[in-house]
Enzyme design. Structure first.
Site, short mmCIF file in Angstrom:
data_model
loop_
_atom_site.label_atom_id
_atom_site.label_comp_id
_atom_site.label_asym_id
_atom_site.label_seq_id
_atom_site.Cartn_x
_atom_site.Cartn_y
_atom_site.Cartn_z
CE LYS A 54 -4.33 -1.61 0.41
NZ LYS A 54 -5.43 -1.22 -0.47
CB SER A 304 -0.27 -8.21 -0.84
OG SER A 304 -1.00 -9.13 -0.07
#
Lengths: 318, 318
Positions: A54, A304
């Site tokens: 992110k 991720s």
């Protein structure tokens, strides 16, 4: 940024964020290769600043702003990794980040946002309250709203992970990414297909939160309905910016059960000796469930993030 | 190998085992640097084959054997990482490894040894029974006994981790290693002082298992007395081969409480996003307890292993 990003936009985003992000390592694991029957290359965004990919998108959004825009600060609504990532990215530019979080957010997430200097406004735990509260802040302060995935600047930033992976391992046959709101998968698909149209791009979604799978099948966005999955990063719905990219560039969306996700996460802990959050384990869960014929192929996996709540684990050790 | 190893012996061991071991990465962590106030370089043996540094010593011992010696196989008594490491190393040479384990050993450790092809003989959970059972196997089969730490071949192999670390980061001021039976610390001290006599070598021991600390102070080996520490790899006593090396080359032995070890382990999980077993967290526990003045210095840490039992953690997720 008002048009769908292409490979060049991802390259520009990468140039822009390079001074701030970590170039994450690509790890391999003999035991997992053997279990899957393919050569796996894990792009380890769990090691990224803020503990997840992110930060790439957040940095690109923040550093894309003009000085005039930046002077009013930014705002977002998020209870997860995007909130912390945006606060951290804003601190790198020295601007304010206002974060709207539900009052029910886990203390560990609240602490992360505060630790990076984010200014928190609590709201009711509903999508309506989140959006309404954020809009109110925009009106009052002139802050720029940066959505956690339905934003071309965010998508271009997230694509830089796949770009780095494919520059390092050039002849991948497949690339797999988790699929929630679709920001990471969209960026991954644009980067991968831009570099090599033959590569297969696979979105990996929890079966308990299969709204994207059903949306692509139906040809329109079907909102997720407060799905119950351990992969808390993947509970969101597609947006009007991520839907068409995924529809046009992603080869297949495959699903993993909760049991498969937990087992995959455990293999990452025990075999690779690294920490992955449940969302990050969904691609490996798909690979271990034998839905995809990858025998002997080279497979990239975007791992991720690694933000796991270990409170219970360490309490039990005491 | 019948004499105390020197730097050249560690270099030879490294050459010998290089085709089999992993050259483990050296990781850094901004957050931990800030917490300690120094530049930390973690030599990540948790990524080593078998999940711990033990594979280095086991490989050196196995590949030091003559063909005649090797033909009878090897034997050891161990309930921990050495057992699995020796079985794995023996399988690389294609010889038999007989492992004496207490009948109370955790199922996960038994499975690891079996998984690498080790032949297990169970014994009573006492030091006497372990040694007696191993000796009996030596007599019957002619197998070579390879002790888990009190063996110059093992010590030389373990030293190869520090050798790699110091070749990569040449100007370390300190190097810290966990201290149980002393194999890793002895090898680390020989390598580090051989390369740079000015480097400070620090042994890190659980306060609840401080037999080595007391032994060095007393000038003779004080056996550990079934100590109760979460750092299960560090419950053993010094041996007659490790004691003099540590006495002569290690600058200081520092102690960490159980609470400090668990907190350090948690920081490694949460900040570095990697899996470390309790024993591997003891050096960071020492650094975080401010016993050592390392302000602004470059500090190497041997992160010794990552074999953690996650059964409870993943059960709780279901």
């Amino acid at each position: 940024m008002h048009k769908q990003p292409d490979l060049q936009d991802i390259r520009s985003a990468h140039q822009r964020i390079r001074p701030y992000i970590l170039k994450t390592p690509v790890l391999t694991c003999t035991a997992l290769n053997r279990m899957v029957g393919a050569k796996l290359f894990f792009k380890c965004e769990n090691f990224q600043k803020g503990g997840a990919f992110k930060f790439r998108g957040a940095c690109n959004a923040i550093f894309s702003l003009s000085d005039e825009e930046a002077s009013h600060g930014v705002v977002t609504h998020s209870s997860g990794n995007h909130a912390a990532a945006l606060a951290l990215a804003a601190s790198k530019r020295g601007i304010a980040a206002r974060i709207v979080m539900p009052s029910t957010a886990p203390p560990i997430k609240i602490a992360a946002v505060k630790g990076y200097g984010g200014i928190i406004t609590f709201c009711e735990p509903s999508q309506e309250s989140r959006e309404h509260t954020a809009e109110k802040i925009v009106k009052e302060s002139g802050a720029i709203l940066i959505h956690s995935y339905n934003d071309y600047r965010i998508i271009a930033g997230q694509g830089s992970s796949a770009l780095e992976l494919l520059e390092e391992i050039q002849d991948l046959d497949f690339i797999l990414a988790p699929l929630g709101g679709g920001g990471l998968l969209s960026g991954t698909a644009v980067a991968a297909k831009g570099l090599n149209p033959k590569i297969k791009v696979i979105g990996c979604e929890p079966k308990n939160a299969d709204d994207a799978y059903r949306s692509i099948k139906a040809g329109h966005i079907i909102p997720s309905d407060y799905p119950n999955t351990i992969a808390d990063g993947l509970r969101t719905s597609l947006g009007d910016k991520t839907f068409p990219i995924i529809r046009d560039l992603v080869d297949e969306i495959l699903l993993a059960t909760e049991e498969e996700i937990i087992t995959a996460m455990r293999h990452i802990f025990e075999r690779m000796k690294i920490v992955a959050e449940p969302s990050a384990a969904v691609p490996l869960a798909v690979l271990l469930s034998n839905q995809l014929d990858v025998a002997g192929k080279k497979v990239g996996v975007i791992l991720s993030g690694g933000n796991v709540d270990f409170s219970g684990f360490f309490e039990a050790l005491r």
